[in-house]
Write an enzyme that holds these catalytic residues in place. Structure first.
Site, PDB file in Angstrom:
ATOM      1  N   SER A 105     -13.548   0.141  -0.693  1.00  0.00           N
ATOM      2  CA  SER A 105     -12.621   1.183  -1.145  1.00  0.00           C
ATOM      3  C   SER A 105     -11.872   0.706  -2.368  1.00  0.00           C
ATOM      4  O   SER A 105     -11.592  -0.494  -2.513  1.00  0.00           O
ATOM      5  CB  SER A 105     -11.625   1.520  -0.034  1.00  0.00           C
ATOM      6  N   TYR A 109      -4.927  -1.152   6.059  1.00  0.00           N
ATOM      7  CA  TYR A 109      -6.233  -0.588   5.711  1.00  0.00           C
ATOM      8  C   TYR A 109      -6.787  -1.239   4.447  1.00  0.00           C
ATOM      9  O   TYR A 109      -7.960  -1.653   4.405  1.00  0.00           O
ATOM     10  CB  TYR A 109      -6.116   0.920   5.506  1.00  0.00           C
TER      11      TYR A 109
END
Length: 293
Positions: free
Chosen positions: A136, A149
């Site tokens: 990501s 995260y």
């Protein structure tokens, strides 16, 4: 016909990858937590019908079992795509090492590594194979409440680069796929964070199908990295500048928060994902309905 193990296939980028791979004639094993979605996808793509694995990768040991079962079902794995993702929302000082944070690492970091351990040795022996790890852009530009995260994706990014170095000369190709903002249900829960839209809305949302095709083109061309949407590549190539800009934006948002809202955020911890906490699931569903899905 390649034998492909794809995790996180029930929706979003994963489902689009399954459709694209099936259209190429590949033999698929698709895995996720929502069996009904997987079965519907398997029916949609037709023959050869994908092998469906209902699995919760937040459970320790689940990924290793999935790897063994997929190898047995397909007769081996030529392409591994670690696309499954989950997470936790909450301030670092609140989340700490709670179960929710450890589950996020289990899904986003330990499970991909367990699957790599299950299938890569045979790839090395054959002298061919592909590993795709979906990380990501959050590993470079995170946001208040997204630290745990982002850390899981940053850890996977480093592991991916290390794996690539370790497999030089083996014939096994390693690709890191780095999505930025893409129009999937994840956007619903992401935008629960106050002010994050100021950062996300600078780049038009990418399309999940286009992202899947970009990933597969990168596999075909044996690239080391693919970043989608392309405009988000600026942050990856100039991370210090991107972080400076994010700090500036976050400081402005923080000044606008009233004390009550700040106190509520400081105590909030939310499991995210399709089987996350009620707040996250409702946000995901609302996003999908707002997009007419």
């Amino acid at each position: 016909m390649r034998r492909v193990l794809l995790t996180g296939a029930s929706s979003g980028i994963g489902a689009e990858l399954a459709r694209e791979l099936a259209a190429r004639g590949d033999r698929l094993a698709i895995a996720a937590r929502r069996r009904e979605r997987l079965e519907a996808l398997a029916d949609e793509v037709g023959e050869p019908r994908p092998v469906v694995f209902e699995v919760d990768l937040a459970a320790r040991g689940a990924a290793a079992r999935l790897g063994e079962e997929a190898v047995a079902a397909l007769g081996g794995v030529d392409v591994l795509i670690n696309n499954a993702g989950g997470g936790v929302g909450g301030r670092i000082a609140t989340v700490g090492d709670r179960d929710e944070a450890r589950e996020a690492f289990e899904v986003n970091y330990w499970s991909p590594l367990a699957l790599i351990a299950a299938v890569v040795p045979a790839m090395i022996e054959r002298g061919s194979g592909v590993v795709v790890n979906v990380t990501s852009g959050a590993q470079v530009t995170t946001w208040p409440g997204f630290g745990a995260y982002a850390a899981t994706k940053g850890a996977l990014g480093v592991a991916t680069e290390t794996l690539r170095l370790e497999l030089i000369g083996t014939g096994v190709h390693v690709l890191e796929a780095i999505p930025g903002p893409v129009d999937t249900a994840v956007q619903g829960e992401t935008r629960l964070a106050p002010g994050i839209d100021r950062m996300l809305d600078r780049v038009p949302l990418g399309d999940a199908g286009e992202c899947a095709r970009a990933i597969l083109r990168a596999v075909d061309r044996r690239r080391a990295r693919v970043i989608y949407p392309r405009r988000t590549a600026v942050a990856m190539h100039a991370p210090m500048l991107a972080r400076w800009d994010t700090r500036r934006t976050a400081a402005k948002v923080a000044k606008e928060l009233d004390p009550e809202a700040r106190a509520a955020l400081e105590g909030l911890v939310v499991r995210t994902g399709s089987r996350g906490d009620e707040l996250a699931v409702a946000a995901r569903d609302h996003w999908e309905r707002s997009r007419g899905r």
